[in-house]
Design a protein around this motif. Structure first.
Motif, PDB file in Angstrom:
ATOM      1  N   ILE A   1       0.917  -1.061   0.066  1.00 15.69           N
ATOM      2  CA  ILE A   1       0.007  -0.008  -0.063  1.00 15.69           C
ATOM      3  C   ILE A   1       0.956   1.181  -0.006  1.00 15.69           C
ATOM      4  N   VAL A   2       0.960   1.791  -1.187  1.00 19.13           N
ATOM      5  CA  VAL A   2       1.861   3.059  -1.418  1.00 19.13           C
ATOM      6  C   VAL A   2       1.577   3.940  -0.402  1.00 19.13           C
ATOM      7  N   THR A   3       0.212   4.324  -0.228  1.00 22.36           N
ATOM      8  CA  THR A   3       0.020   5.607   0.571  1.00 22.36           C
ATOM      9  C   THR A   3       0.170   5.508   1.832  1.00 22.36           C
ATOM     10  N   LEU A   4       0.544   4.146   2.565  1.00 22.99           N
ATOM     11  CA  LEU A   4       1.159   4.024   3.820  1.00 22.99           C
ATOM     12  C   LEU A   4       2.516   4.557   3.981  1.00 22.99           C
ATOM     13  N   ASP A   5       3.179   4.024   2.920  1.00 21.53           N
ATOM     14  CA  ASP A   5       4.627   4.295   2.882  1.00 21.53           C
ATOM     15  C   ASP A   5       4.854   5.738   2.893  1.00 21.53           C
ATOM     16  N   ILE A   6       4.202   6.451   1.974  1.00 22.42           N
ATOM     17  CA  ILE A   6       4.186   7.917   1.882  1.00 22.42           C
ATOM     18  C   ILE A   6       3.867   8.587   3.242  1.00 22.42           C
ATOM     19  N   ILE A   7       2.862   8.377   3.518  1.00 18.43           N
ATOM     20  CA  ILE A   7       2.364   8.741   5.112  1.00 18.43           C
ATOM     21  C   ILE A   7       3.343   8.636   6.075  1.00 18.43           C
ATOM     22  N   ARG A   8       3.773   7.375   6.274  1.00 21.61           N
ATOM     23  CA  ARG A   8       4.926   6.901   7.328  1.00 21.61           C
ATOM     24  C   ARG A   8       6.158   7.863   7.108  1.00 21.61           C
ATOM     25  N   GLY A   9       6.633   8.314   5.784  1.00 24.95           N
ATOM     26  CA  GLY A   9       7.735   9.047   5.660  1.00 24.95           C
ATOM     27  C   GLY A   9       7.564  10.365   5.897  1.00 24.95           C
ATOM     28  N   VAL A  10       6.277  10.931   5.672  1.00 26.17           N
ATOM     29  CA  VAL A  10       6.043  12.358   6.313  1.00 26.17           C
ATOM     30  C   VAL A  10       5.883  12.168   7.763  1.00 26.17           C
ATOM     31  N   ALA A  11       5.354  11.243   8.168  1.00 26.16           N
ATOM     32  CA  ALA A  11       5.269  11.147   9.838  1.00 26.16           C
ATOM     33  C   ALA A  11       6.641  11.316  10.336  1.00 26.16           C
ATOM     34  N   VAL A  12       7.654  10.411   9.974  1.00 25.23           N
ATOM     35  CA  VAL A  12       8.841  10.311  10.415  1.00 25.23           C
ATOM     36  C   VAL A  12       9.808  11.554  10.269  1.00 25.23           C
ATOM     37  N   MET A  13       9.685  12.288   9.192  1.00 23.42           N
ATOM     38  CA  MET A  13      10.329  13.736   9.143  1.00 23.42           C
ATOM     39  C   MET A  13       9.739  14.789   9.778  1.00 23.42           C
ATOM     40  N   GLY A  14       8.236  14.363  10.086  1.00 22.47           N
ATOM     41  CA  GLY A  14       7.710  15.429  10.862  1.00 22.47           C
ATOM     42  C   GLY A  14       8.018  15.369  12.443  1.00 22.47           C
ATOM     43  N   ILE A  15       8.337  14.180  12.888  1.00 17.57           N
ATOM     44  CA  ILE A  15       8.736  13.772  14.298  1.00 17.57           C
ATOM     45  C   ILE A  15      10.095  14.437  14.298  1.00 17.57           C
ATOM     46  N   LEU A  16      11.001  14.356  13.281  1.00 23.81           N
ATOM     47  CA  LEU A  16      12.283  14.979  13.464  1.00 23.81           C
ATOM     48  C   LEU A  16      12.018  16.438  13.951  1.00 23.81           C
ATOM     49  N   THR A  17      11.360  17.117  13.163  1.00 27.04           N
ATOM     50  CA  THR A  17      11.296  18.653  13.443  1.00 27.04           C
ATOM     51  C   THR A  17      10.917  18.690  14.753  1.00 27.04           C
ATOM     52  N   MET A  18      10.514  18.010  15.622  1.00 24.90           N
ATOM     53  CA  MET A  18      10.133  18.019  16.955  1.00 24.90           C
ATOM     54  C   MET A  18      11.446  17.549  17.960  1.00 24.90           C
ATOM     55  N   ASN A  19      11.681  16.392  17.464  1.00 17.50           N
ATOM     56  CA  ASN A  19      12.668  15.683  18.558  1.00 17.50           C
ATOM     57  C   ASN A  19      14.026  16.499  18.273  1.00 17.50           C
ATOM     58  N   ILE A  20      14.368  17.015  17.257  1.00 17.12           N
ATOM     59  CA  ILE A  20      15.542  17.732  17.097  1.00 17.12           C
ATOM     60  C   ILE A  20      15.959  18.691  18.221  1.00 17.12           C
ATOM     61  N   ALA A  21      15.012  19.168  18.518  1.00 16.17           N
ATOM     62  CA  ALA A  21      14.989  20.133  19.879  1.00 16.17           C
ATOM     63  C   ALA A  21      15.295  19.381  21.012  1.00 16.17           C
ATOM     64  N   GLY A  22      14.742  18.110  21.274  1.00 16.83           N
ATOM     65  CA  GLY A  22      15.131  17.265  22.272  1.00 16.83           C
ATOM     66  C   GLY A  22      16.745  16.734  22.310  1.00 16.83           C
ATOM     67  N   PHE A  23      17.265  16.561  21.096  1.00 14.36           N
ATOM     68  CA  PHE A  23      18.484  15.977  20.922  1.00 14.36           C
ATOM     69  C   PHE A  23      19.554  17.177  21.107  1.00 14.36           C
ATOM     70  N   GLY A  24      19.019  18.662  21.022  1.00  9.83           N
ATOM     71  CA  GLY A  24      20.173  19.767  21.186  1.00  9.83           C
ATOM     72  C   GLY A  24      19.948  20.641  22.461  1.00  9.83           C
ATOM     73  N   LEU A  25      18.694  20.489  23.215  1.00  7.41           N
ATOM     74  CA  LEU A  25      18.592  21.564  24.165  1.00  7.41           C
ATOM     75  C   LEU A  25      18.502  20.645  25.399  1.00  7.41           C
ATOM     76  N   ILE A  26      18.176  21.522  26.279  1.00 10.45           N
ATOM     77  CA  ILE A  26      17.711  20.635  27.615  1.00 10.45           C
ATOM     78  C   ILE A  26      16.385  20.244  27.773  1.00 10.45           C
ATOM     79  N   GLU A  27      16.106  19.134  28.503  1.00 12.27           N
ATOM     80  CA  GLU A  27      14.655  18.629  28.232  1.00 12.27           C
ATOM     81  C   GLU A  27      13.755  19.363  28.562  1.00 12.27           C
ATOM     82  N   PRO A  28      13.731  20.178  29.413  1.00 14.52           N
ATOM     83  CA  PRO A  28      12.053  21.107  29.484  1.00 14.52           C
ATOM     84  C   PRO A  28      11.949  22.057  28.262  1.00 14.52           C
ATOM     85  N   ALA A  29      12.917  22.313  27.380  1.00 13.69           N
ATOM     86  CA  ALA A  29      12.912  23.257  26.459  1.00 13.69           C
ATOM     87  C   ALA A  29      12.374  22.442  25.213  1.00 13.69           C
TER      88      ALA A  29
END
Length: 288
Positions: free
Chosen positions: A16-44
């Motif tokens: 199901i190609v649509t699932l793969d596309i959505i999964r890629g969007v979700a992973v890259m979207g999660i990165l936009t959030m988690n990158i703050a957790g990688f580089g900043l203190i936890e409460p930030a």
């Protein structure tokens, strides 16, 4: 599945190609959030003002992420996790294998890798939560889409109550800590709130930055001191929501929505409904 209500991604021909596309969007979207957790203190991660030296640009980036990514990508990935989990179960059953053994072996290994990630690498691990909740989601696999929707809505109501209780609890702790006879437990609770999602004392923030700029040995010692309760806390605070999203993923797979079988107008209505409700609500929340 007979009737075409569930399509399994088993080979290149049936994937199901649509699932793969959505999964890629979700992973890259999660990165936009988690990158703050990688580089900043936890409460930030939850409060941009928690990071020493935060300015207008930091707040602007945080608000943009809050509006378009925060919670949404994680929810989307949880949808897909539930859908994929159901497909694996159905595939195992169709092949004559034990669906329970297949499912639980995957969840156990996911838990193992999640615990390694949580305890040895990063506080923001979500694999342990997915593994534990995935073990529970097994018991809902045979429900109809309608039953899954109802169960998911009930779980989301529970999650809403938990989320509402958190700021209420903070408010009462703030009142209690201002009293001249405030107990040590009350002051400790207030300090925990500040270190979790508030604006911590500059000295504590400086200590955290120094810690994570030091060697791995010191960081590992810190992980051993703070990370063992992580799975329990994740299930308590996010378990109901995560299970709800997984069940919705199962439901949307069963009714053909996630496999791209629904009419185009259905997807357009959901887009309009999601953005029409979500953006104004999140914009209002961002003001606080």
């Amino acid at each position: 599945k007979p009737g075409g209500t569930t399509r399994m991604a088993t080979t290149a021909a049936t994937r199901i190609v649509t699932l793969d596309i959505i999964r890629g969007v979700a992973v890259m979207g999660i990165l936009t959030m988690n990158i703050a957790g990688f580089g900043l203190i936890e409460p930030a991660y939850l409060n941009p003002l928690a990071q020493p030296g935060a300015g207008t640009s930091d707040i602007a980036v945080y608000i943009f992420n809050f509006l378009f990514f925060d919670g949404k990508m994680r929810g989307l990935f949880s949808f897909l996790f539930g859908a994929s989990m159901l497909m694996v179960i159905l595939r195992a059953k169709a092949a004559g294998n034990s669906a329970a053994r297949t499912h639980y072996s995957r969840m156990v290994w996911l838990l193992v890798f999640g615990l390694i990630h949580l305890w040895l690498i990063w506080w923001g691990d979500i694999l342990t939560l997915y593994a534990i909740v995935g073990m529970v989601a097994w018991f809902f696999r045979a429900q109809s889409p309608h039953q899954l929707f109802v169960t998911a809505i009930m779980l989301l109501i529970v999650q809403l109550v938990i989320m509402v209780m958190l700021p209420v609890g903070v408010y009462f702790v703030e009142l209690a800590v201002q009293q001249p006879n405030a107990s040590l437990e009350t002051r400790t609770a207030m300090e925990g709130f500040r270190h979790g999602f508030g604006i911590p004392e500059p000295g504590w923030a400086a200590q955290q930055i120094a810690l994570f700029r030091s060697g791995y040995g010191a960081i590992l010692d810190h992980r051993m001191e703070t990370a063992f309760a992580g799975p329990f806390n994740a299930v308590v605070f996010s378990g109901a929501e995560t299970l709800a999203y997984m069940l919705l993923g199962m439901a949307f797979l069963k009714n053909g929505f996630l496999s791209g079988d629904a009419p185009r107008a259905t997807y357009i209505r959901w887009i309009a409904l999601g953005f029409g409700i979500g953006l104004p609500v999140y914009a209002l929340l961002s003001a606080f």
